[in-house]
Motif scaffolding. Structure first.
Motif, PDB file in Angstrom:
ATOM      1  N   SER A  10      42.312  37.984  48.756  1.00  0.00           N
ATOM      2  CA  SER A  10      42.388  39.100  49.466  1.00  0.00           C
ATOM      3  C   SER A  10      41.552  39.611  50.990  1.00  0.00           C
ATOM      4  O   SER A  10      40.211  39.423  50.891  1.00  0.00           O
ATOM      5  CB  SER A  10      41.358  39.912  48.542  1.00  0.00           C
ATOM      6  N   PRO A  29      33.458  42.855  47.312  1.00  0.00           N
ATOM      7  CA  PRO A  29      34.410  41.783  46.773  1.00  0.00           C
ATOM      8  C   PRO A  29      35.641  40.897  47.549  1.00  0.00           C
ATOM      9  O   PRO A  29      36.395  40.218  46.517  1.00  0.00           O
ATOM     10  CB  PRO A  29      34.806  41.612  45.224  1.00  0.00           C
ATOM     11  N   GLU A 204      50.706  45.042  42.371  1.00  0.00           N
ATOM     12  CA  GLU A 204      50.427  44.333  41.855  1.00  0.00           C
ATOM     13  C   GLU A 204      51.828  43.655  41.807  1.00  0.00           C
ATOM     14  O   GLU A 204      51.919  42.090  42.089  1.00  0.00           O
ATOM     15  CB  GLU A 204      50.077  44.507  40.505  1.00  0.00           C
ATOM     16  N   VAL A 226      41.243  45.503  46.349  1.00  0.00           N
ATOM     17  CA  VAL A 226      40.941  43.835  45.967  1.00  0.00           C
ATOM     18  C   VAL A 226      41.146  43.464  44.387  1.00  0.00           C
ATOM     19  O   VAL A 226      41.227  42.289  44.957  1.00  0.00           O
ATOM     20  CB  VAL A 226      39.110  44.341  47.167  1.00  0.00           C
ATOM     21  N   GLU A 227      40.502  43.901  43.744  1.00  0.00           N
ATOM     22  CA  GLU A 227      39.983  43.511  42.246  1.00  0.00           C
ATOM     23  C   GLU A 227      41.595  43.009  42.321  1.00  0.00           C
ATOM     24  O   GLU A 227      41.618  41.630  41.654  1.00  0.00           O
ATOM     25  CB  GLU A 227      39.971  44.217  41.444  1.00  0.00           C
ATOM     26  N   ASN A 230      42.839  38.927  43.784  1.00  0.00           N
ATOM     27  CA  ASN A 230      41.916  38.476  43.835  1.00  0.00           C
ATOM     28  C   ASN A 230      41.762  37.831  42.487  1.00  0.00           C
ATOM     29  O   ASN A 230      42.178  36.858  42.121  1.00  0.00           O
ATOM     30  CB  ASN A 230      39.993  38.799  43.325  1.00  0.00           C
ATOM     31  N   ARG A 231      42.413  38.641  41.579  1.00  0.00           N
ATOM     32  CA  ARG A 231      42.732  38.301  40.608  1.00  0.00           C
ATOM     33  C   ARG A 231      44.364  37.686  39.943  1.00  0.00           C
ATOM     34  O   ARG A 231      44.661  36.266  39.919  1.00  0.00           O
ATOM     35  CB  ARG A 231      43.031  39.032  39.366  1.00  0.00           C
TER      36      ARG A 231
END
Length: 290
Positions: A10, A29, A204, A226-227, A230-231
């Protein structure tokens, strides 16, 4: 980072004219931040944004994540001052829009070095034009100081007279050529942004497409993305377990002198072992990021 890998799942653009956004970025993050002096900043705020970005870099307040500064493009009234200030501030990278040739890369590197940029400050070149795509391997290999290519997909769509459509069919050739050029030169490559910040399902899907094409991560325009990035761009638990088991099966077979190795019904060769080891190294680097 572990195994020499630097997670760039990210990479979030933050407008350097917005001091509150720069403050908030300290707690996000994201693997990397691009403090933006270009598209996100109005002409009358360019000078203040430059000062903010350089002060943020010097503050050391962003932990171990990479912090880059995106300067204005060559030929704009702000480019020279941006580049000189960024070089002096010494971020992890300076991101330059619309890099179109190997000669331009070398000129940018020379300017960074003339401005006193420390060794850690790398060049990230944005690939945003048909010419850059067609010359992408030469651009990527033009200087050891160039560490990453960053796709500018909005500009590419405009330059191609194409359309933004689900699945990005009009861009697939350009995306694949960029990955090929980056891998041939041994540099990182980051996918372009997704414009609809409320459409996390579509975002996604595009992250998964970018990952499957070979991108190291995705550039983002909103903290809410971001989440997901990152995943998607990190090895999941199943991939890590499979990598460990594959390596163990290969090493056991090699110790026993067996010439043929299988894992879960699949033939295993050295190239599969190298991929598995990279998966584990990336998982460890992500875990170390915290």
């Amino acid at each position: 980072m572990t195994g020499g890998l630097v997670p760039r799942r990210s990479v979030l653009y933050m407008p350097a004219s917005n001091e509150r956004a720069l403050e908030k970025a300290r707690t996000l993050p994201a693997d990397a931040l691009i403090l933006d002096l270009e598209d996100a900043v109005a002409p009358d705020a360019k000078d203040a944004a430059r000062e903010n970005a350089c002060a943020a870099v010097r503050s050391g307040a962003y932990g171990d994540r990479e912090v880059a500064i995106r300067v204005n493009a060559v030929g704009t009234p702000w480019h020279a001052a941006d580049l000189a200030a960024a070089a002096a501030a010494g971020p992890h990278a300076v991101v330059v829009p619309k890099v179109g040739s190997a000669d331009q890369v070398r000129a940018l590197v020379a300017a960074l070095e003339a401005g006193g940029a420390p060794e850690r400050t790398r060049l990230w070149a944005m690939v945003e034009t048909p010419q850059a795509v067609l010359d992408v391997r030469d651009v990527a290999a033009a200087s050891p100081r160039l560490a990453a290519l960053v796709l500018g997909t909005n500009d590419l769509v405009k330059e191609l007279y194409a359309a933004h459509v689900p699945g990005r069919a009009p861009l697939l050739t350009a995306l694949s050529l960029a990955v090929l050029g980056a891998r041939a030169a041994g540099v990182a490559v980051l996918d372009g942004v997704y414009n609809d910040v409320k459409d996390l399902e579509g975002f996604e899907a595009e992250c998964r497409q970018g990952r499957d094409l070979g991108f190291d991560g995705k550039t983002l325009i909103h903290p809410g993305q971001v989440e997901v990035a990152n995943r998607v761009f990190a090895p999941d638990e199943a991939a890590v377990d499979d990598a460990r088991e594959l390596i163990a099966a290969f090493e056991e077979a090699s110790a026993q002198g067996r010439g043929v190795v299988t894992h879960r019904g699949r033939m295993v060769e050295n190239l599969h072992v190298e991929s598995a080891r990279r998966t584990l190294a990336m998982a460890e680097a992500v875990a170390a990021r915290g």
